[in-house]
Design a protein around this motif. Structure first.
Motif, PDB file in Angstrom:
ATOM      1  N   PHE A  24       0.829  -1.197   0.000  1.00  0.00           N
ATOM      2  CA  PHE A  24       0.000   0.000   0.000  1.00  0.00           C
ATOM      3  C   PHE A  24       0.866   1.250   0.000  1.00  0.00           C
ATOM      4  N   SER A  25       0.478   2.232  -0.820  1.00  0.00           N
ATOM      5  CA  SER A  25       1.177   3.517  -0.831  1.00  0.00           C
ATOM      6  C   SER A  25       0.743   4.323   0.395  1.00  0.00           C
ATOM      7  N   ASP A  26       1.486   5.378   0.691  1.00  0.00           N
ATOM      8  CA  ASP A  26       1.122   6.242   1.814  1.00  0.00           C
ATOM      9  C   ASP A  26      -0.262   6.841   1.608  1.00  0.00           C
ATOM     10  N   GLU A  27      -0.568   7.223   0.381  1.00  0.00           N
ATOM     11  CA  GLU A  27      -1.877   7.794   0.072  1.00  0.00           C
ATOM     12  C   GLU A  27      -2.991   6.776   0.333  1.00  0.00           C
ATOM     13  N   GLU A  28      -2.775   5.532  -0.082  1.00  0.00           N
ATOM     14  CA  GLU A  28      -3.775   4.486   0.143  1.00  0.00           C
ATOM     15  C   GLU A  28      -3.966   4.232   1.634  1.00  0.00           C
ATOM     16  N   ASN A  30      -3.545   6.359   4.041  1.00  0.00           N
ATOM     17  CA  ASN A  30      -4.310   7.487   4.578  1.00  0.00           C
ATOM     18  C   ASN A  30      -5.786   7.376   4.245  1.00  0.00           C
ATOM     19  N   GLU A  31      -6.109   6.992   3.007  1.00  0.00           N
ATOM     20  CA  GLU A  31      -7.506   6.815   2.604  1.00  0.00           C
ATOM     21  C   GLU A  31      -8.176   5.709   3.425  1.00  0.00           C
ATOM     22  N   LEU A  50     -12.796  -1.247  -0.205  1.00  0.00           N
ATOM     23  CA  LEU A  50     -12.523  -1.906  -1.471  1.00  0.00           C
ATOM     24  C   LEU A  50     -12.269  -0.886  -2.572  1.00  0.00           C
ATOM     25  N   LYS A  51     -13.097   0.150  -2.630  1.00  0.00           N
ATOM     26  CA  LYS A  51     -12.923   1.183  -3.648  1.00  0.00           C
ATOM     27  C   LYS A  51     -11.615   1.935  -3.445  1.00  0.00           C
ATOM     28  N   SER A  52     -11.215   2.159  -2.191  1.00  0.00           N
ATOM     29  CA  SER A  52      -9.997   2.924  -1.925  1.00  0.00           C
ATOM     30  C   SER A  52      -8.737   2.182  -2.350  1.00  0.00           C
ATOM     31  N   ILE A  53      -8.834   0.868  -2.494  1.00  0.00           N
ATOM     32  CA  ILE A  53      -7.663   0.108  -2.947  1.00  0.00           C
ATOM     33  C   ILE A  53      -7.799  -0.314  -4.406  1.00  0.00           C
ATOM     34  N   GLY A  54      -8.753   0.321  -5.104  1.00  0.00           N
ATOM     35  CA  GLY A  54      -8.848   0.123  -6.545  1.00  0.00           C
ATOM     36  C   GLY A  54      -9.813  -0.940  -6.985  1.00  0.00           C
ATOM     37  N   GLY A  55     -10.615  -1.451  -6.088  1.00  0.00           N
ATOM     38  CA  GLY A  55     -11.580  -2.482  -6.471  1.00  0.00           C
ATOM     39  C   GLY A  55     -12.912  -1.881  -6.847  1.00  0.00           C
ATOM     40  N   THR A  56     -13.834  -2.736  -7.221  1.00  0.00           N
ATOM     41  CA  THR A  56     -15.191  -2.305  -7.476  1.00  0.00           C
ATOM     42  C   THR A  56     -16.103  -3.077  -6.556  1.00  0.00           C
ATOM     43  N   ALA A  57     -17.239  -2.513  -6.287  1.00  0.00           N
ATOM     44  CA  ALA A  57     -18.169  -3.165  -5.372  1.00  0.00           C
ATOM     45  C   ALA A  57     -19.529  -3.313  -6.038  1.00  0.00           C
ATOM     46  N   ASP A  58     -20.158  -4.425  -5.779  1.00  0.00           N
ATOM     47  CA  ASP A  58     -21.525  -4.631  -6.217  1.00  0.00           C
ATOM     48  C   ASP A  58     -22.223  -5.506  -5.195  1.00  0.00           C
ATOM     49  N   GLU A  59     -23.430  -5.938  -5.489  1.00  0.00           N
ATOM     50  CA  GLU A  59     -24.202  -6.720  -4.540  1.00  0.00           C
ATOM     51  C   GLU A  59     -23.524  -8.036  -4.144  1.00  0.00           C
ATOM     52  N   ASP A  60     -22.686  -8.583  -5.021  1.00  0.00           N
ATOM     53  CA  ASP A  60     -22.053  -9.867  -4.747  1.00  0.00           C
ATOM     54  C   ASP A  60     -20.733  -9.732  -3.988  1.00  0.00           C
ATOM     55  N   THR A  61     -20.316  -8.517  -3.719  1.00  0.00           N
ATOM     56  CA  THR A  61     -19.019  -8.290  -3.065  1.00  0.00           C
ATOM     57  C   THR A  61     -19.116  -8.489  -1.583  1.00  0.00           C
TER      58      THR A  61
END
Length: 61
Positions: A24-28, A30-31, A50-61
């Motif tokens: 993880f970067s420093d920015e990540e 912090n987020e 999940l979104k803050s580390i570059g993932g996507t989220a939906d009902e199945d997540t």
């Protein structure tokens, strides 16, 4: 030493582990810290993390 609730212990431990990880970067970090410190419900918290580390989220997540 101040007594922490189990939730505070989990948050502190999680942030410490993430911040020490080279994945993880420093920015990540912090987020993630900002997200985990918020008062969101657990499903929204998981989605935000999940979104803050570059993932996507939906009902199945």
């Amino acid at each position: 030493m101040d007594e922490q609730t189990i939730q505070e212990k989990i948050k502190t431990t999680f942030i410490n582990v993430v911040s020490e990880s080279l994945k993880f970067s420093d920015e990540e970090v912090n987020e993630i810290a900002i997200t985990i410190s918020s008062t969101q419900k657990s499903d929204k918290l998981a989605e935000s993390l999940l979104k803050s580390i570059g993932g996507t989220a939906d009902e199945d997540t």
